[in-house]
Design an enzyme around this catalytic site. Structure first.
Site, mmCIF file in Angstrom:
data_model
loop_
_atom_site.group_PDB
_atom_site.id
_atom_site.type_symbol
_atom_site.label_atom_id
_atom_site.label_comp_id
_atom_site.label_asym_id
_atom_site.label_seq_id
_atom_site.Cartn_x
_atom_site.Cartn_y
_atom_site.Cartn_z
ATOM 1 C CG HIS A 211 -2.036 -0.558 0.845
ATOM 2 N ND1 HIS A 211 -2.183 -1.782 0.466
ATOM 3 C CD2 HIS A 211 -3.579 -0.088 1.278
ATOM 4 C CE1 HIS A 211 -3.383 -2.691 0.764
ATOM 5 N NE2 HIS A 211 -4.345 -1.934 0.989
ATOM 6 N NE ARG B 216 -21.230 51.061 -0.169
ATOM 7 C CZ ARG B 216 -22.204 50.332 -0.567
ATOM 8 N NH1 ARG B 216 -23.435 50.046 -0.544
ATOM 9 N NH2 ARG B 216 -21.732 50.854 -1.556
ATOM 10 C CG PHE C 151 -12.797 3.820 6.433
ATOM 11 C CD1 PHE C 151 -13.709 3.656 5.314
ATOM 12 C CD2 PHE C 151 -12.943 2.454 7.133
ATOM 13 C CE1 PHE C 151 -14.133 2.992 4.190
ATOM 14 C CE2 PHE C 151 -14.122 1.751 6.130
ATOM 15 C CZ PHE C 151 -14.306 1.477 5.079
#
Length: 507
Positions: free
Chosen positions: A82, A280, A326
């Site tokens: 991973h 403004r 998750f």
């Protein structure tokens, strides 16, 4: 020392950890909870129960049973496979945040990791050993899998780290500091990477920088008011109480405080009846961004103390439940909202810059030039601000509206929250440069009109800022001025006393 218990981490504590070098430790209560949840994982393995991520594969492989003797190899393989992050590395600040947030989530006692693993993560935080974590590659659901895998690699003694400004192989750094790596056991690899800590870490740092910049934006806008003889009536409390937004009321009050005693501002009818919107409507526009910052802080604070991995172990109830904490959708929305609100803060700043440099909109020298025609003055500074604002408009496109299915359609909706967080951070960096340009132009305008006429608060900023960017008495490489002012403003995030803007009354 800040104690992590998974429930009481605040933005103020994170600021101390990230910018003041505060150390972290586990609370006694969290230690007990971590030990209790680990016992349940060990029982599951020993008894051969079928539980996702402990005795099964991951994602589409959730139906593949893993034998007891292979559960450690399963976790190691998970991290190795991973760790696919790409692109530039996260900063050490963001990586530190990621490590602390992951430790805090594990400290809740719902993840089933060994106490020794959590202590190892905290050891790296306190010794300022930072994993090299690439920024790109997370879908923001199933957790920030790729980024957090690079963090987990380091605990195993793999990958690379940054230590004292030097990039090292982890094993080299560990040997130098006598740190022993961890061998992952059942559930631990999954517990380390199944979470939202990458997007949340980026979000926390982005929020802290945005909150500081927001304060600065008001003060810089106040100096622009002086440079353009702005009309104070627009900040009258009656106007803002009539609408009722607390943030708008507060911005108007701070603008009055910043400009109290100024001889450069005007009143209604003295020079003109009313100002353009970007002067403004400062309380209305800036106030709306303040509302967003409150929302973002609230969501990040919840997520910082959330259990976001899967499955979650509820030892008191004897349950292991597969869910979806998750999924990064709450943070994805918050980060997109942050990017939009901060981008708009730059939009209004760029329009004030235009009013400062455009001779058709003021009575100042064209482009604030010392010798108009021969010298271009601040002409191209406005171009740069316009380019940054335009870039922000593309970065502010919501990442959360996209989703691409993954894991063979098992994970068929993702948040893209980490992309949203990264974009929000990029937007904030651009906004800071826009405000640096507004500050330079506003300081030049009041310098031309007479800085001695400024309000005490704005004059204090003017005096300090002139040590950063001197008065423009001729064309020069203004890029250096912009970057110097940007760095000065950024320094206030880490060192509030270094830049006057964080010491202004009422800010």
């Amino acid at each position: 020392m800040i104690h992590l218990d998974g429930n009481t981490l605040t933005m103020e504590k994170m600021k101390a950890i990230l910018f003041s070098g505060e150390k972290v430790a586990l609370s006694e209560e969290s230690i007990a909870k971590v030990k209790q949840s680990r016992l349940m994982v060990e029982r599951i393995v020993a008894e051969g129960e079928i539980v996702y991520g402990i005795t099964t594969g991951f994602g589409k492989f959730s139906d593949v049973r893993i034998e007891a003797e292979d559960v450690a190899a399963l976790q190691k393989n998970l991290i190795l496979s991973h760790a696919c992050g790409v692109g530039p590395l996260f900063s050490e600040t963001i990586t530190r945040a990621m490590m602390v947030l992951r430790a805090n989530a594990l400290a809740k006692g719902f993840s089933g990791v060994r106490l020794s693993l959590l202590e190892k993560l905290i050891e790296l935080v306190n010794k300022e050993v930072y994993p090299c974590v690439p920024q790109q590659g997370s879908l923001g659901a199933s957790g920030d899998l790729a980024p957090l895998s690079h963090l987990a690699l380091v605990l195993m003694g793999e990958g690379e780290v940054m230590y004292q400004g030097e990039k090292l192989e982890t094993k080299v750094c560990f040997a130098r500091l006598s740190i022993a790596p961890i061998v992952l056991e059942a559930k631990e690899g999954l517990a380390l990477i199944n979470g939202t800590q990458a997007m949340t870490a980026v979000g926390v740092v982005a929020y802290l920088e945005a909150a500081c910049l927001f304060k600065q934006s008001e003060l810089i806008a106040a100096i622009t008011m002086e440079g353009l003889h702005g009309i104070m009536d627009a900040f009258d409390p009656l106007v803002h109480e009539a609408r009722g937004y607390p943030e708008q009321i507060a911005v108007a009050a701070r603008m009055r405080a910043h400009l109290e005693g100024s001889k450069l501002v005007s009143v209604q009818g003295e020079k003109r009846v009313q100002d353009a919107y970007t002067l403004r409507c400062i309380p209305q526009i800036h106030g709306a961004t303040a509302q967003t910052l409150t929302y973002v802080k609230d969501k990040l604070t919840i997520e910082m103390n959330a259990a976001t991995d899967n499955p979650l172990i509820f030892a008191d109830e004897g349950k292991v439940i597969s869910g979806g904490n998750f999924h990064g959708q709450p943070i994805a929305f918050a980060m997109d909202y942050l990017a939009i609100a901060m981008a708009e803060l730059a939009n209004v700043s760029e329009r004030r810059i235009e009013r400062l440099v455009n001779p058709q909109l003021n009575d100042l020298p064209p482009f604030l030039s010392a010798a108009p025609g021969l010298q271009s003055g601040a002409m191209i500074m406005q171009y740069v601000a316009a380019a940054l604002v335009s870039e922000n408009k593309t970065l502010a496109h919501p990442a959360s509206v996209d989703s691409i299915p993954s894991s063979a359609n098992q994970e068929d909706h993702v948040s893209m929250g980490t992309i949203g967080a990264r974009h929000a951070y990029q937007v904030i960096e651009n906004v800071r440069r826009v405000y640096a340009i507004e500050a330079i132009c506003a300081l030049q305008a009041v310098g031309i009109r007479g800085a001695h006429k400024m309000a005490p608060v704005t004059h204090a900023f003017y005096t300090a800022a002139r040590h950063v960017v001197p008065f423009i008495d001729g064309d020069r490489v203004f890029s250096k001025d912009i970057e110097a002012m940007t760095a000065w403003l950024h320094a206030a995030v880490q060192e509030p006393g270094k830049v006057m803007t964080n010491e202004v009354r009422g800010s």
